[in-house]
Design a protein around this motif. Structure first.
Motif, PDB file in Angstrom:
ATOM      1  N   ALA A  71     -31.101  -1.457   7.917  1.00  0.00           N
ATOM      2  CA  ALA A  71     -30.246  -2.310   8.740  1.00  0.00           C
ATOM      3  C   ALA A  71     -30.350  -3.772   8.309  1.00  0.00           C
ATOM      4  CB  ALA A  71     -30.610  -2.155  10.214  1.00  0.00           C
ATOM      5  N   GLU A  72     -31.550  -4.224   8.000  1.00  0.00           N
ATOM      6  CA  GLU A  72     -31.729  -5.611   7.551  1.00  0.00           C
ATOM      7  C   GLU A  72     -31.003  -5.876   6.236  1.00  0.00           C
ATOM      8  OE1 GLU A  72     -35.860  -6.729   7.566  1.00  0.00           O
ATOM      9  OE2 GLU A  72     -36.061  -6.248   9.700  1.00  0.00           O
ATOM     10  N   ARG A  73     -30.940  -4.880   5.370  1.00  0.00           N
ATOM     11  CA  ARG A  73     -30.193  -5.028   4.117  1.00  0.00           C
ATOM     12  C   ARG A  73     -28.689  -5.037   4.368  1.00  0.00           C
ATOM     13  NH1 ARG A  73     -33.677  -1.015   2.428  1.00  0.00           N
ATOM     14  NH2 ARG A  73     -31.967   0.477   2.390  1.00  0.00           N
ATOM     15  N   LEU A  74     -28.213  -4.155   5.260  1.00  0.00           N
ATOM     16  CA  LEU A  74     -26.776  -3.988   5.488  1.00  0.00           C
ATOM     17  C   LEU A  74     -26.162  -5.051   6.387  1.00  0.00           C
ATOM     18  CD1 LEU A  74     -26.504  -0.127   6.059  1.00  0.00           C
ATOM     19  CD2 LEU A  74     -25.937  -1.417   3.993  1.00  0.00           C
ATOM     20  N   PHE A  75     -26.904  -5.529   7.368  1.00  0.00           N
ATOM     21  CA  PHE A  75     -26.321  -6.363   8.413  1.00  0.00           C
ATOM     22  C   PHE A  75     -25.647  -7.633   7.901  1.00  0.00           C
ATOM     23  CE2 PHE A  75     -26.321  -9.443  11.899  1.00  0.00           C
ATOM     24  CZ  PHE A  75     -25.598  -8.729  12.838  1.00  0.00           C
ATOM     25  N   PRO A  76     -26.267  -8.425   7.026  1.00  0.00           N
ATOM     26  CA  PRO A  76     -25.605  -9.678   6.625  1.00  0.00           C
ATOM     27  C   PRO A  76     -24.217  -9.459   6.007  1.00  0.00           C
ATOM     28  CG  PRO A  76     -27.912  -9.737   6.015  1.00  0.00           C
ATOM     29  CD  PRO A  76     -27.615  -8.328   6.461  1.00  0.00           C
ATOM     30  N   ASP A  77     -24.084  -8.515   5.106  1.00  0.00           N
ATOM     31  CA  ASP A  77     -22.781  -8.255   4.495  1.00  0.00           C
ATOM     32  C   ASP A  77     -21.802  -7.650   5.496  1.00  0.00           C
ATOM     33  OD1 ASP A  77     -23.557  -9.300   2.063  1.00  0.00           O
ATOM     34  OD2 ASP A  77     -24.109  -7.351   1.221  1.00  0.00           O
ATOM     35  N   ALA A  78     -22.283  -6.766   6.361  1.00  0.00           N
ATOM     36  CA  ALA A  78     -21.414  -6.175   7.380  1.00  0.00           C
ATOM     37  C   ALA A  78     -20.925  -7.264   8.333  1.00  0.00           C
ATOM     38  CB  ALA A  78     -22.154  -5.075   8.132  1.00  0.00           C
ATOM     39  N   MET A  79     -21.788  -8.207   8.668  1.00  0.00           N
ATOM     40  CA  MET A  79     -21.395  -9.314   9.547  1.00  0.00           C
ATOM     41  C   MET A  79     -20.330 -10.162   8.870  1.00  0.00           C
ATOM     42  SD  MET A  79     -21.739 -10.738  12.430  1.00  0.00           S
ATOM     43  CE  MET A  79     -21.332 -12.290  13.173  1.00  0.00           C
ATOM     44  N   ALA A  80     -20.496 -10.437   7.602  1.00  0.00           N
ATOM     45  CA  ALA A  80     -19.491 -11.223   6.872  1.00  0.00           C
ATOM     46  C   ALA A  80     -18.145 -10.496   6.846  1.00  0.00           C
ATOM     47  CB  ALA A  80     -19.981 -11.514   5.455  1.00  0.00           C
ATOM     48  N   ARG A  81     -18.165  -9.177   6.649  1.00  0.00           N
ATOM     49  CA  ARG A  81     -16.919  -8.403   6.660  1.00  0.00           C
ATOM     50  C   ARG A  81     -16.288  -8.407   8.037  1.00  0.00           C
ATOM     51  NH1 ARG A  81     -20.341  -5.053   3.729  1.00  0.00           N
ATOM     52  NH2 ARG A  81     -20.463  -3.555   5.441  1.00  0.00           N
ATOM     53  N   PHE A  82     -17.104  -8.330   9.069  1.00  0.00           N
ATOM     54  CA  PHE A  82     -16.608  -8.380  10.443  1.00  0.00           C
ATOM     55  C   PHE A  82     -15.918  -9.727  10.707  1.00  0.00           C
ATOM     56  CE2 PHE A  82     -17.372  -9.615  14.901  1.00  0.00           C
ATOM     57  CZ  PHE A  82     -16.678  -8.598  15.551  1.00  0.00           C
ATOM     58  N   GLN A  83     -16.573 -10.810  10.329  1.00  0.00           N
ATOM     59  CA  GLN A  83     -15.987 -12.135  10.544  1.00  0.00           C
ATOM     60  C   GLN A  83     -14.688 -12.302   9.760  1.00  0.00           C
ATOM     61  OE1 GLN A  83     -19.523 -14.372   9.524  1.00  0.00           O
ATOM     62  NE2 GLN A  83     -19.888 -14.870  11.678  1.00  0.00           N
ATOM     63  N   ALA A  84     -14.653 -11.778   8.544  1.00  0.00           N
ATOM     64  CA  ALA A  84     -13.429 -11.851   7.747  1.00  0.00           C
ATOM     65  C   ALA A  84     -12.304 -11.057   8.411  1.00  0.00           C
ATOM     66  CB  ALA A  84     -13.694 -11.335   6.332  1.00  0.00           C
ATOM     67  N   ALA A  85     -12.646  -9.898   8.960  1.00  0.00           N
ATOM     68  CA  ALA A  85     -11.629  -9.082   9.637  1.00  0.00           C
ATOM     69  C   ALA A  85     -11.098  -9.801  10.877  1.00  0.00           C
ATOM     70  CB  ALA A  85     -12.219  -7.724  10.012  1.00  0.00           C
ATOM     71  N   LEU A  86     -11.968 -10.509  11.605  1.00  0.00           N
ATOM     72  CA  LEU A  86     -11.519 -11.274  12.768  1.00  0.00           C
ATOM     73  C   LEU A  86     -10.513 -12.353  12.372  1.00  0.00           C
ATOM     74  CD1 LEU A  86     -14.764 -11.896  14.881  1.00  0.00           C
ATOM     75  CD2 LEU A  86     -12.853 -10.390  15.450  1.00  0.00           C
ATOM     76  N   GLN A  87     -10.738 -12.960  11.212  1.00  0.00           N
ATOM     77  CA  GLN A  87      -9.880 -14.062  10.769  1.00  0.00           C
ATOM     78  C   GLN A  87      -8.451 -13.615  10.460  1.00  0.00           C
ATOM     79  OE1 GLN A  87     -10.883 -17.307  10.830  1.00  0.00           O
ATOM     80  NE2 GLN A  87     -12.702 -16.413  11.780  1.00  0.00           N
TER      81      GLN A  87
END
Length: 138
Positions: A71-87
């Motif tokens: 989870a620690e490896r995946l979370f930062p990139d998943a968060m960035a993808r989430f924020q990009a999708a919100l935009q």
């Protein structure tokens, strides 16, 4: 709990090694909660029941450790993808209570993750959801 009047409340006799008080240096104590009551059981250090229980505890702890590392490896990139999708969401979707609540929850977790990996508590979840999905009787 044990049916044995010689044992203290919450104390169980191991059916395999039958270790009991007083505890000696070659014994280990095991504690757990069962039916909302604390249970205490002593074992000899070579008791088969204890060794099996200890092995499963170690296996579970290792599984949790591996899941946390993943989870620690995946979370930062998943968060960035989430924020990009919100935009790129259309305004009417981005302004919906569902998207706002999800964004707030994910952002809170991101803040905790970057700080110290802290847990988002149930009261915090409830407050966020209640704010975005208020009760009809208000």
């Amino acid at each position: 709990m044990t049916g044995d009047p010689n044992l203290a409340p919450g104390m169980r006799l191991c059916p395999t090694c039958k270790a009991t008080h007083p505890k000696t240096d070659d014994m280990v104590a095991v504690f757990w909660v069962e039916d909302e009551a604390a249970v205490h059981q002593l074992h000899t250090s070579d008791c088969g029941d204890y060794l099996e229980q200890h092995l499963w505890t170690q296996i579970d702890a290792e599984r949790v450790r591996q899941e946390e590392e993943r989870a620690e490896r995946l979370f930062p990139d998943a968060m960035a993808r989430f924020q990009a999708a919100l935009q790129v969401l259309p305004a009417e979707q981005a302004d919906s209570p569902f998207v706002k609540a999800l964004a707030e929850l994910v952002t809170l977790k991101d803040e905790r993750f970057r700080g110290n990996g802290g847990f988002v508590t149930l009261p915090e979840w409830a407050d966020i959801l209640d704010r975005h999905f208020p009760s009809a009787d208000r």
